[in-house]
Design a protein around this motif. Structure first.
Motif, mmCIF file in Angstrom:
data_model
loop_
_atom_site.group_PDB
_atom_site.id
_atom_site.type_symbol
_atom_site.label_atom_id
_atom_site.label_comp_id
_atom_site.label_asym_id
_atom_site.label_seq_id
_atom_site.Cartn_x
_atom_site.Cartn_y
_atom_site.Cartn_z
ATOM 1 N N ASN A 83 -85.970 3.901 -15.937
ATOM 2 C CA ASN A 83 -85.877 5.330 -15.630
ATOM 3 C C ASN A 83 -85.857 5.567 -14.124
ATOM 4 O O ASN A 83 -85.093 6.397 -13.623
ATOM 5 N N TYR A 87 -83.148 7.663 -12.091
ATOM 6 C CA TYR A 87 -83.511 8.825 -11.271
ATOM 7 C C TYR A 87 -83.117 8.606 -9.813
ATOM 8 O O TYR A 87 -82.656 9.528 -9.140
ATOM 9 N N ASN A 88 -83.285 7.390 -9.323
ATOM 10 C CA ASN A 88 -82.908 7.123 -7.939
ATOM 11 C C ASN A 88 -81.389 7.194 -7.749
ATOM 12 O O ASN A 88 -80.905 7.683 -6.733
ATOM 13 N N ASN A 132 -85.328 16.553 -8.943
ATOM 14 C CA ASN A 132 -85.342 15.090 -9.077
ATOM 15 C C ASN A 132 -85.189 14.352 -7.760
ATOM 16 O O ASN A 132 -85.417 13.152 -7.707
ATOM 17 N N SER A 144 -85.124 9.472 -4.687
ATOM 18 C CA SER A 144 -85.729 10.310 -5.713
ATOM 19 C C SER A 144 -87.243 10.224 -5.691
ATOM 20 O O SER A 144 -87.816 9.132 -5.797
ATOM 21 N N LYS A 146 -89.132 11.371 -8.048
ATOM 22 C CA LYS A 146 -89.511 10.979 -9.412
ATOM 23 C C LYS A 146 -89.474 9.455 -9.560
ATOM 24 O O LYS A 146 -90.380 8.858 -10.146
ATOM 25 N N ALA A 147 -88.442 8.813 -9.050
ATOM 26 C CA ALA A 147 -88.344 7.351 -9.115
ATOM 27 C C ALA A 147 -89.502 6.713 -8.359
ATOM 28 O O ALA A 147 -90.112 5.744 -8.836
#
Length: 162
Positions: A83, A87-88, A132, A144, A146-147
């Protein structure tokens, strides 16, 4: 591009993750869906390179593996790492879209297209980074936020509470 050799996910897996994690009308999902196979590969490879550049705790699961993950005796690549790679990749895509949009905005300004300063401000806000991607004021080594958060249990200087 080979999973485990130079990337954590292939295009098919990235498409599946995008489909599962993002709402159908999410702008990142929409933008991702219109990319060519080669463009998606490029973002995925660049994403993996950024992830590989971080410093991690523990050790690779197999001393002969090329990539940093799986780690710490994990048998297979965790969903969190997959994931994070996606995301990245989306964050990298967003950076390019934002950069292009800002350049186009400058061209429009130089041509006098925007006479109304309020309209100009609204347009620039529309270009802003979405949830994101990392906000400009936060300096992280990935595209990102998130990443970066998903990789926190593995990163040096961070720990997971169990």
């Amino acid at each position: 591009m080979t999973v485990g050799i130079d990337t954590y996910v292939d295009v098919a897996k990235a498409d599946e993750i995008v489909r599962l994690l993002l709402r159908p009308y999410d702008e990142f999902r929409v933008f991702w869906s219109v990319l060519s196979f080669e463009e998606k590969e490029g973002y995925i490879l660049r994403s993996t390179q950024q992830i590989e550049a971080l410093t991690y705790t523990g050790a690779k699961s197999d001393c002969n593996q090329r990539l940093q993950f799986p780690r710490n005796r994990e048998k297979e690549l965790s969903q969190a790492v997959q994931n994070a790679a996606v995301y990245n990749a989306l964050g990298l895509m967003n950076e390019e879209i934002k950069s292009t949009a800002e350049k186009q905005m400058q061209v429009f300004k130089s041509l006098g297209v925007f006479k109304n300063p309020r309209l100009d401000q609204t347009s620039m806000r529309a270009i802003a980074t979405a949830e994101n991607a990392a906000p400009a004021e936060v300096k992280i080594p990935l595209a990102s936020k998130k990443a970066y958060e998903l990789l926190k249990p593995y990163r040096r200087g961070s720990f997971a509470i169990r």
